[in-house]
Design an enzyme around this catalytic site. Structure first.
Site, PDB file in Angstrom:
ATOM      1  N   ARG A 102       0.827  -1.207   0.000  1.00  0.00           N
ATOM      2  CA  ARG A 102       0.000   0.000   0.000  1.00  0.00           C
ATOM      3  C   ARG A 102       0.860   1.254   0.000  1.00  0.00           C
ATOM      4  O   ARG A 102       1.918   1.311   0.609  1.00  0.00           O
ATOM      5  CB  ARG A 102      -0.885   0.014   1.249  1.00  0.00           C
ATOM      6  CG  ARG A 102      -1.751   1.257   1.353  1.00  0.00           C
ATOM      7  CD  ARG A 102      -2.650   1.227   2.557  1.00  0.00           C
ATOM      8  NE  ARG A 102      -1.899   1.593   3.758  1.00  0.00           N
ATOM      9  CZ  ARG A 102      -2.435   1.626   4.977  1.00  0.00           C
ATOM     10  NH1 ARG A 102      -3.698   1.295   5.158  1.00  0.00           N
ATOM     11  NH2 ARG A 102      -1.707   1.963   6.010  1.00  0.00           N
ATOM     12  N   CYS A 104       0.074   5.459   0.782  1.00  0.00           N
ATOM     13  CA  CYS A 104      -0.933   6.370   1.317  1.00  0.00           C
ATOM     14  C   CYS A 104      -0.365   7.773   1.249  1.00  0.00           C
ATOM     15  O   CYS A 104       0.732   8.027   1.778  1.00  0.00           O
ATOM     16  CB  CYS A 104      -1.282   5.996   2.758  1.00  0.00           C
ATOM     17  SG  CYS A 104      -2.559   7.057   3.475  1.00  0.00           S
TER      18      CYS A 104
END
Length: 124
Positions: A102, A104
Site C-alpha cells: 500500500r 498512502c
C-alpha cells in the site's frame, strides 16, 4: 486484450475512464470514492466514508470476478493525514490475512470534496 469493467454497485465514472480494467487476469481499478451508489450521497465523517469506499471497492472487484482477498496493491489518497489511524481501522476490517502492499498520500483535494479515494490492483 483489455476488458472494461463496470457496475452500478460502485460510483459511476465521472469522466472519460472505466471503473476498472482487466488485463491478463489482473484487475486495475480507478480511484473509488465514498459515494453511495443508490443515492449519490456522501457520508459525513471519515469513518463512514472509509467504510463506504471499501464497500464500493469490494463491489467493483466482485463485478470484476475477484475480491478483496486477491488485492495485491492499494493506493489510498486522504485529505487529512490526521485521519490515517481512523482509516486504518476500517481498512483492516476489509483486508485480512496477508495485507496488500500500500501507498498512502495526503492530497489537497479529491473529487466531490470527499475525504479519501482508493485504487487497487487485484489478481483473478
Amino acid at each position: 486484450m483489455k476488458k472494461a469493467i463496470s457496475t452500478d454497485k460502485a460510483p459511476a465514472a465521472i469522466g472519460p475512464y472505466s471503473q476498472a480494467i482487466e488485463v491478463n487476469q489482473m484487475v486495475y481499478t480507478s480511484g473509488v470514492i465514498p459515494v453511495v451508489p443508490e443515492t449519490g450521497e456522501i457520508p459525513a465523517d471519515v469513518e463512514a466514508q472509509a467504510a463506504q469506499v471499501f464497500q464500493n471497492l469490494s463491489n467493483l472487484l466482485q463485478a470484476s470476478g475477484t475480491n478483496m482477498e486477491n488485492v495485491v496493491k492499494t493506493t489510498v489518497f486522504i485529505k487529512e493525514m490526521n485521519d490515517f489511524g481512523k482509516i486504518n481501522e476500517i481498512y483492516a476490517k476489509y483486508f485480512t490475512g496477508v495485507f496488500p502492499a500500500r501507498s498512502c498520500v495526503e492530497v489537497a483535494r479529491l473529487p466531490k470534496d470527499v475525504l479519501l479515494e482508493v485504487e487497487a490492483i487485484a489478481i483473478k
